[in-house]
Design a protein around this motif. Structure first.
Motif, short mmCIF file in Angstrom:
data_model
loop_
_atom_site.label_atom_id
_atom_site.label_comp_id
_atom_site.label_asym_id
_atom_site.label_seq_id
_atom_site.Cartn_x
_atom_site.Cartn_y
_atom_site.Cartn_z
N ALA A 29 70.83 29.87 105.89
CA ALA A 29 71.37 28.58 106.35
C ALA A 29 70.40 27.88 107.30
O ALA A 29 70.26 26.65 107.27
CB ALA A 29 72.72 28.80 107.03
N VAL A 30 69.74 28.65 108.14
CA VAL A 30 68.73 28.07 109.05
C VAL A 30 67.59 27.45 108.24
O VAL A 30 67.12 26.34 108.52
CB VAL A 30 68.22 29.12 110.03
CG1 VAL A 30 67.03 28.58 110.83
CG2 VAL A 30 69.32 29.55 110.99
N ASP A 31 67.13 28.19 107.23
CA ASP A 31 66.06 27.65 106.37
C ASP A 31 66.52 26.39 105.64
O ASP A 31 65.74 25.43 105.49
CB ASP A 31 65.62 28.71 105.37
CG ASP A 31 64.97 29.91 106.04
OD1 ASP A 31 64.49 29.76 107.17
OD2 ASP A 31 64.95 31.00 105.42
N THR A 32 67.78 26.39 105.18
CA THR A 32 68.31 25.20 104.52
C THR A 32 68.36 24.02 105.47
O THR A 32 68.02 22.88 105.09
CB THR A 32 69.71 25.49 103.97
OG1 THR A 32 69.66 26.60 103.07
CG2 THR A 32 70.28 24.28 103.25
N HIS A 33 68.78 24.27 106.71
CA HIS A 33 68.83 23.20 107.71
C HIS A 33 67.44 22.61 107.94
O HIS A 33 67.26 21.38 107.96
CB HIS A 33 69.41 23.75 109.01
CG HIS A 33 69.65 22.71 110.06
ND1 HIS A 33 68.62 22.21 110.85
CD2 HIS A 33 70.78 22.07 110.45
CE1 HIS A 33 69.12 21.32 111.68
NE2 HIS A 33 70.42 21.21 111.47
N ILE A 34 66.46 23.48 108.10
CA ILE A 34 65.09 23.00 108.34
C ILE A 34 64.58 22.22 107.14
O ILE A 34 63.91 21.18 107.28
CB ILE A 34 64.17 24.20 108.67
CG1 ILE A 34 64.62 24.85 109.99
CG2 ILE A 34 62.71 23.76 108.75
CD1 ILE A 34 63.86 26.12 110.34
N LEU A 46 72.58 35.59 105.32
CA LEU A 46 73.16 34.28 105.05
C LEU A 46 72.84 33.29 106.15
O LEU A 46 72.54 32.11 105.89
CB LEU A 46 74.68 34.42 104.88
CG LEU A 46 75.17 35.10 103.61
CD1 LEU A 46 76.70 35.24 103.64
CD2 LEU A 46 74.74 34.34 102.37
N VAL A 47 72.91 33.75 107.40
CA VAL A 47 72.60 32.86 108.52
C VAL A 47 71.13 32.44 108.48
O VAL A 47 70.79 31.26 108.69
CB VAL A 47 72.93 33.55 109.86
CG1 VAL A 47 72.41 32.73 111.03
CG2 VAL A 47 74.43 33.73 110.00
N SER A 48 70.24 33.39 108.18
CA SER A 48 68.82 33.05 108.07
C SER A 48 68.60 32.04 106.95
O SER A 48 67.81 31.10 107.10
CB SER A 48 68.01 34.32 107.82
OG SER A 48 68.13 35.23 108.90
#
Length: 324
Positions: A240-245, A236-238
């Motif tokens: 979320a990081v992809d979503t942020h980018i 999930l964190v990975s």
């Protein structure tokens, strides 16, 4: 009886004296001694007679979960999570008569374990040492669940915030959560495998019966759940990081598109003002000779170029519309 376990905590303010330990050992009564690890090397090595390697591991810390069998006692390293979300390392020396725990971050946890031991002791059929060790491990394992629940809620909050307005602080916090989950996984995985070794009989515990294995099997199930949760939250964190980018990239593309449109609109104006600003004598003597020429060539031509460019841009899909 499990309710007769004597719990002794030797903190920084009140050190356990070697004379008191010898009295407890000579009495034959079962006791549980909790130490914080500071200045307890002589007590562990000389009074209890523990192996120097085990004492060094207990005092220095930084050990992975493991079980070491020594003559007359067993040394167990286990991990939990404190209230701050950091890993708490516990070193357990246990025999049929006593249990000695070393861990500076688990005083409150051990006090809660002793309260549970007095109020609702589990119905193990083994020696009190196995009962005490089970309760300690149960408390350490269960300490992961509330921290993981907090991480789950925080990940959901960050995902919602990222979709609204991504910031650099959010990305930093996501990487911090990911590092914490990786740290949990490095501890949970060997601890789960260690419990599997106990259940399979590879590592035997003195005084453990088949009925006791049912309780330790429950701990193994909890460790499997925690391991799966850690892997899921890390994914999930990975994500979320992809979503942020992706959100940052989309915002940058929108900004670049807007700037490109503005620059394109001003391009013909720049060309026309630059061209007519050369003051050719032919233009002054033959073209620019009346007021209407100013409105037609000076103003109308500029607005006509803008209107024509906007019309072409809309047909080509520059502004988000369908292209011709």
């Amino acid at each position: 009886m499990t309710s007769d376990i004597l719990y002794l905590h030797s903190g920084p303010e009140a050190k356990m004296s070697p004379e008191r330990v010898r009295q407890l050992l000579d009495s034959g009564e079962f006791f549980w001694l909790s130490l914080d690890g500071d200045d307890d090397t002589d007590l562990l090595r000389q009074t209890f007679g523990f192996h120097p390697l085990a004492v060094e591991d207990a005092v220095r810390g930084g050990q992975r979960p493991k079980i070491d069998q020594y003559d007359g006692y067993t040394f167990w390293v286990a991990h939990g999570v404190n209230t701050q979300g950091d890993l708490a390392e516990v070193h357990i020396f246990f025999t049929a008569q006593y249990v000695v725990t070393v861990g500076a971050d688990c005083e409150a946890l051990f006090a809660e374990v002793h309260r549970r031991l007095e109020m609702h002791p589990p119905k193990l059929t083994s020696a009190p040492s196995v009962t005490a060790v089970y309760l300690m491990l149960d408390a350490l394992v269960d300490s992961f669940f509330p921290r993981l629940a907090e991480l789950d809620e925080r990940i959901d909050e960050l995902e919602d915030a990222i979709l609204k307005a991504p910031t650099q602080d959010q990305l930093g916090e996501l990487f911090g959560l990911k590092r914490r989950l990786v740290t949990y996984r490095k501890t949970i995985t060997p601890q789960r495998d260690l419990m599997a070794r106990v259940l399979s009989g590879v590592d035997t515990l003195e005084g453990m019966t088949d009925e006791d294995l049912r309780y330790f099997r429950d701990l193994y199930d909890h460790l499997i759940r925690i391991s799966d949760m850690v892997d899921s939250y890390r994914d999930l964190v990975s994500g979320a990081v992809d979503t942020h980018i992706s959100m940052v990239s989309n915002r940058m593309n929108v900004i670049m598109k807007q700037l490109t449109i503005i620059a394109t609109v001003f391009l013909p104006l720049t060309f026309l003002t630059g061209f007519f600003g050369q003051n050719f004598s032919f233009l002054v003597n033959h073209v620019i000779s009346a007021t209407w020429t100013f409105w037609v060539y000076g103003i109308g031509l500029n607005f006509g170029a803008i209107i024509g460019l906007v019309w072409y841009g809309r047909r080509s899909g520059w502004f988000g519309g369908p292209s011709a």
